[in-house]
Design an enzyme around this catalytic site. Structure first.
Site, PDB file in Angstrom:
ATOM      1  N   GLY A  78      41.199  43.770  50.549  1.00 21.46           N
ATOM      2  CA  GLY A  78      42.288  44.265  49.729  1.00 21.46           C
ATOM      3  C   GLY A  78      42.164  45.683  49.238  1.00 21.46           C
ATOM      4  N   TYR A  87      47.698  32.617  37.025  1.00 22.59           N
ATOM      5  CA  TYR A  87      46.705  33.698  37.153  1.00 22.59           C
ATOM      6  C   TYR A  87      45.373  33.264  36.561  1.00 22.59           C
ATOM      7  CZ  TYR A  87      44.733  38.432  36.768  1.00 22.59           C
ATOM      8  OH  TYR A  87      43.937  39.552  36.874  1.00 22.59           O
ATOM      9  N   ILE A  95      41.236  48.832  43.142  1.00 17.84           N
ATOM     10  CA  ILE A  95      39.811  48.793  42.807  1.00 17.84           C
ATOM     11  C   ILE A  95      38.989  48.825  44.086  1.00 17.84           C
ATOM     12  CG2 ILE A  95      37.999  47.430  41.719  1.00 17.84           C
ATOM     13  CD1 ILE A  95      40.193  46.284  39.874  1.00 17.84           C
TER      14      ILE A  95
END
Length: 330
Positions: free
Chosen positions: A30, A194, A36
């Site tokens: 990702g 989440y 990040i």
């Protein structure tokens, strides 16, 4: 373990552990730009790794990162492999391609891809709620399929590491073992979704370490810090965050805590990769797992449901195996 200031940058973390980067192979999920993962990849390139492999969904988002790596050091091998964590066929194909590209030797796997607080209830191709799917289940499958390559590197002096990016959002909810997909959406709440996914990533790091630590593979779960520069929460407005505290209280009976110690409420983009990099590289940490990282150090999770408990860890492992349709025994 080296002690860092709460404002430590990714660049400082890599500089402190340059020998643990040089000549090694890193796989990062990702790492589109900005994220990040991309900040981690670009900083690692400064310390002469042998190979940086980025597995991500969209090639056009990763190409700037590959270019930045090559500009940083043309001798570093930089590879992109397409990966859709919400599609298990894609995960299995990508795993085979990663094994081939790395010659079945991975020193550090950083599971940094994810999504966050999606308003619309969505299922992946397998029928799993999409936040649980992308943040946890896809990474569970990918990591286990790449374990042979991690075990090969585990024989090296620094062993092998797996870093699961989680979030302080884990406090919002435990894993909903009896209703992981919210009764087909009838009880869906975006923050609860989440929270359970980020809790699952912590329990997964514990479970992987339990199974592989004696063979030289250690996993850590890391909250990198809160940051507004990445695209993770770009669909949210500030009012959305007002639901975090009451949702946490309703789900767990506990108050939500944004920071630990002297941790800044928000990390800069230059700081956001530091905690996962420390967890990935510090050679003194090999004996500290299973553990949770926040603000550059090992800390005890503030939520009871994320504190190490072997029964809960194994329960999460079994649930994950059911969701991917495959058992992984070591």
């Amino acid at each position: 373990m080296t002690v860092f200031a709460s404002t430590v940058t990714s660049e400082q973390a890599v500089a402190a552990f340059a020998p643990q980067v040089k000549g090694r192979t890193f796989v990062i999920t990702g790492a589109g730009q900005p994220s990040i993962g991309s900040s981690i990849a670009i900083e690692l390139a400064k310390a002469s790794p042998a190979h940086l492999l980025i597995a991500s969904r969209t090639a056009e988002n990763v190409h700037p990162v590959i270019t930045a790596i090559r500009e940083q050091d043309p001798s570093v091998k930089a590879t992109f492999i397409q990966l859709d964590l919400s599609n298990h066929d894609s995960v299995r194909r990508a795993a085979q391609e990663i094994l081939a590209a790395t010659k079945s030797k991975i020193d550090v796997l950083i599971n940094s891809a994810g999504n966050m607080a999606l308003r619309k209830y969505t299922l992946d191709k397998q029928g799993i709620e999409i936040q649980m799917s992308v943040n946890h289940v896809g990474h569970f499958l990918l990591t286990n399929l790449l374990t042979p390559a991690l075990l090969t590197s585990a024989k090296s002096p620094y062993g092998a590491r797996v870093i699961n990016l989680t979030s302080v959002g884990y406090q919002i909810s435990p894993v909903r073992f009896d209703d992981v997909s919210f009764s087909d959406g009838k009880t869906y709440d975006m923050w609860t979704g989440y929270g359970q996914a980020k809790t699952a990533q912590i329990l997964f790091a514990y479970g992987l370490t339990d199974r592989l630590k004696d063979r030289g593979v250690v996993a850590f779960a890391c909250h990198p810090g809160s940051n507004l520069d990445t695209k993770l929460g770009s669909h949210l407005v500030m009012d959305d965050y007002s639901d975090v505290l009451p949702t946490t209280k309703r789900n767990t009976g506990q108050e939500f805590s944004f920071t630990v110690g002297d941790e800044p409420r928000f990390k800069t983009y230059e700081q956001i990769g530091a905690t996962p990099l420390i967890a990935a590289l510090d050679p003194d940490l090999a004996g500290r797992g299973p553990a949770y990282f926040q603000n550059g150090e090992v800390v005890e999770p503030v939520a009871r449901h994320a504190v190490y408990d072997k029964g809960e860890v194994d329960r999460c492992w079994r649930l994950s195996e059911e969701l991917v349709g495959q058992k992984f025994e070591y």
